[in-house]
Motif scaffolding. Structure first.
Motif, PDB file in Angstrom:
ATOM      1  N   UNK A   1       0.837  -1.204   0.000  1.00 27.69           N
ATOM      2  CA  UNK A   1       0.000   0.000   0.000  1.00 27.69           C
ATOM      3  C   UNK A   1       0.868   1.248   0.000  1.00 27.69           C
ATOM      4  N   UNK A   2       1.933   1.243   0.805  1.00 25.29           N
ATOM      5  CA  UNK A   2       2.807   2.408   0.891  1.00 25.29           C
ATOM      6  C   UNK A   2       3.544   2.643  -0.427  1.00 25.29           C
ATOM      7  N   UNK A   3       4.017   1.581  -1.045  1.00 32.06           N
ATOM      8  CA  UNK A   3       4.744   1.730  -2.301  1.00 32.06           C
ATOM      9  C   UNK A   3       3.822   2.230  -3.413  1.00 32.06           C
ATOM     10  N   UNK A   4       2.563   1.781  -3.390  1.00 31.81           N
ATOM     11  CA  UNK A   4       1.602   2.275  -4.376  1.00 31.81           C
ATOM     12  C   UNK A   4       1.376   3.775  -4.188  1.00 31.81           C
ATOM     13  N   UNK A   5       1.327   4.213  -2.932  1.00 33.34           N
ATOM     14  CA  UNK A   5       1.144   5.636  -2.646  1.00 33.34           C
ATOM     15  C   UNK A   5       2.352   6.438  -3.115  1.00 33.34           C
ATOM     16  N   UNK A   6       3.544   5.877  -2.938  1.00 36.76           N
ATOM     17  CA  UNK A   6       4.763   6.547  -3.394  1.00 36.76           C
ATOM     18  C   UNK A   6       4.745   6.691  -4.912  1.00 36.76           C
ATOM     19  N   UNK A   7       4.327   5.617  -5.593  1.00 37.78           N
ATOM     20  CA  UNK A   7       4.257   5.674  -7.052  1.00 37.78           C
ATOM     21  C   UNK A   7       3.274   6.741  -7.513  1.00 37.78           C
ATOM     22  N   UNK A   8       2.167   6.881  -6.805  1.00 41.20           N
ATOM     23  CA  UNK A   8       1.172   7.885  -7.185  1.00 41.20           C
ATOM     24  C   UNK A   8       1.741   9.289  -7.044  1.00 41.20           C
ATOM     25  N   UNK A   9       2.437   9.546  -5.928  1.00 38.87           N
ATOM     26  CA  UNK A   9       3.063  10.848  -5.732  1.00 38.87           C
ATOM     27  C   UNK A   9       4.118  11.090  -6.814  1.00 38.87           C
ATOM     28  N   UNK A  10       4.912  10.060  -7.105  1.00 37.11           N
ATOM     29  CA  UNK A  10       5.941  10.192  -8.124  1.00 37.11           C
ATOM     30  C   UNK A  10       5.367  10.498  -9.487  1.00 37.11           C
ATOM     31  N   UNK A  11       4.237   9.888  -9.794  1.00 34.78           N
ATOM     32  CA  UNK A  11       3.600  10.136 -11.080  1.00 34.78           C
ATOM     33  C   UNK A  11       3.109  11.577 -11.184  1.00 34.78           C
ATOM     34  N   UNK A  12       2.517  12.082 -10.117  1.00 35.02           N
ATOM     35  CA  UNK A  12       2.013  13.458 -10.107  1.00 35.02           C
ATOM     36  C   UNK A  12       3.165  14.450 -10.244  1.00 35.02           C
ATOM     37  N   UNK A  13       4.291  14.136  -9.592  1.00 36.44           N
ATOM     38  CA  UNK A  13       5.441  15.050  -9.608  1.00 36.44           C
ATOM     39  C   UNK A  13       6.373  14.798 -10.788  1.00 36.44           C
ATOM     40  N   UNK A  14       5.952  13.922 -11.718  1.00 37.66           N
ATOM     41  CA  UNK A  14       6.771  13.585 -12.890  1.00 37.66           C
ATOM     42  C   UNK A  14       8.122  13.039 -12.473  1.00 37.66           C
ATOM     43  N   UNK A  15       8.100  12.162 -11.473  1.00 36.36           N
ATOM     44  CA  UNK A  15       9.315  11.534 -10.974  1.00 36.36           C
ATOM     45  C   UNK A  15       9.704  10.406 -11.920  1.00 36.36           C
ATOM     46  N   UNK A  16      11.018  10.264 -12.115  1.00 35.44           N
ATOM     47  CA  UNK A  16      11.487   9.276 -13.075  1.00 35.44           C
ATOM     48  C   UNK A  16      11.742   7.913 -12.444  1.00 35.44           C
ATOM     49  N   UNK A  17      12.360   7.878 -11.285  1.00 34.38           N
ATOM     50  CA  UNK A  17      12.637   6.599 -10.650  1.00 34.38           C
ATOM     51  C   UNK A  17      12.640   6.766  -9.141  1.00 34.38           C
ATOM     52  N   UNK A  18      12.135   5.753  -8.430  1.00 39.98           N
ATOM     53  CA  UNK A  18      12.126   5.773  -6.973  1.00 39.98           C
ATOM     54  C   UNK A  18      12.991   4.658  -6.413  1.00 39.98           C
ATOM     55  N   UNK A  19      13.557   4.912  -5.253  1.00 36.62           N
ATOM     56  CA  UNK A  19      14.392   3.926  -4.583  1.00 36.62           C
ATOM     57  C   UNK A  19      13.899   3.759  -3.158  1.00 36.62           C
ATOM     58  N   UNK A  20      13.819   2.521  -2.713  1.00 35.19           N
ATOM     59  CA  UNK A  20      13.407   2.262  -1.341  1.00 35.19           C
ATOM     60  C   UNK A  20      14.476   1.465  -0.619  1.00 35.19           C
TER      61      UNK A  20
END
Length: 251
Positions: free
Chosen positions: A220-239
């Motif tokens: 659930x948390x990673x899905x939320x991170x992806x949503x924020x990244x998509x809105x902010x036009x983020x290219x890649x996330x690292x956890x």
């Protein structure tokens, strides 16, 4: 923090889970999944020196790209990608990879930084290379994304409660030492919102769901991170897998 963002292409395999916006490369340490004995492919990093300029004085970095791939773990993926780039006369500058066995089925991730200044089809025909990657991706049910310099990178910072690394990164970004944009700071605690505010950066608090078991809460948390990244036009996330959020996101 060497991910390069810019114009590029991506493709999603029909049967593969799309996690490219949440591809895991820790800026502090290798992900825990790499260290498990059961993992058949461990993280690797190979760096080949590249001269600072080409024959006409153009910076080598202007002719580099980053290929991100994600697919079910399988034999031959690394070799196939390396052979493809070699076939186009591209030079692999750096390669990082790991297998995450916490996913079902096990998922393989790789980031390849490559120099295409001598690409056989010419630097103006990168679409030909991308079509070849797309064809290879079908064989391995692979999601992929490729991008090229010199467009400025967008980077999100994922933190927990410790503020020293966040301050360091934001100061470096403001001074120009870290050449990127930082549109958002994401945390599983609200403690550092004031730090982001000091630098005029948006802050997103994405807490860990206490009402869910750990695997479900993590998903659930990673899905939320992806949503924020998509809105902010983020290219890649690292956890950083061991503690949820506490690392740098290279975008």
């Amino acid at each position: 923090m060497q991910a390069l963002a810019g114009r590029g292409s991506s493709c999603r395999a029909g049967n593969a889970t799309n996690l490219l916006s949440g591809t895991y490369f820790s800026a502090v340490r290798r992900p825990v999944a790499v260290k498990r004995a059961a993992v058949t492919r461990t993280a690797a990093s190979q760096v080949v020196p590249v001269s600072s300029s080409d024959n006409n004085g153009t910076a080598a970095a202007d002719n580099t790209g980053v290929l991100l791939v994600q697919c079910p773990d399988a034999k031959g993926v690394v070799a196939a990608l390396a052979q493809l780039l070699f076939g186009f006369n591209c030079n692999i500058v750096q390669s990082d990879q790991f297998t995450d066995e916490t996913l079902t089925p096990s998922c393989f991730f790789q980031r390849i930084h490559f120099d295409f200044r001598d690409i056989s089809v010419g630097t103006g025909n990168l679409a030909v290379l991308e079509r070849a990657v797309a064809d290879l991706a079908k064989r391995y049910e692979m999601d992929w994304k490729v991008s090229y310099r010199p467009k400025r990178k967008r980077m999100a910072v994922l933190v927990s409660k410790m503020d020293h690394c966040l301050f360091d990164l934001l100061i470096r970004q403001r001074s120009g030492e870290l050449p990127c944009d930082i549109p958002v700071v994401i945390s599983n605690h609200p403690d550092l919102s004031h730090v982001a505010g000091m630098f005029g950066v948006d802050f997103e608090h994405l807490g860990f769901r206490a009402d869910l078991d750990r695997p479900a809460a993590k998903q659930h948390q990673e899905a939320a991170i992806q949503k924020v990244g998509s809105i902010a036009a983020i290219w890649m996330c690292c956890l950083w897998h061991t503690v949820g959020i506490n690392c740098v996101c290279c975008l």
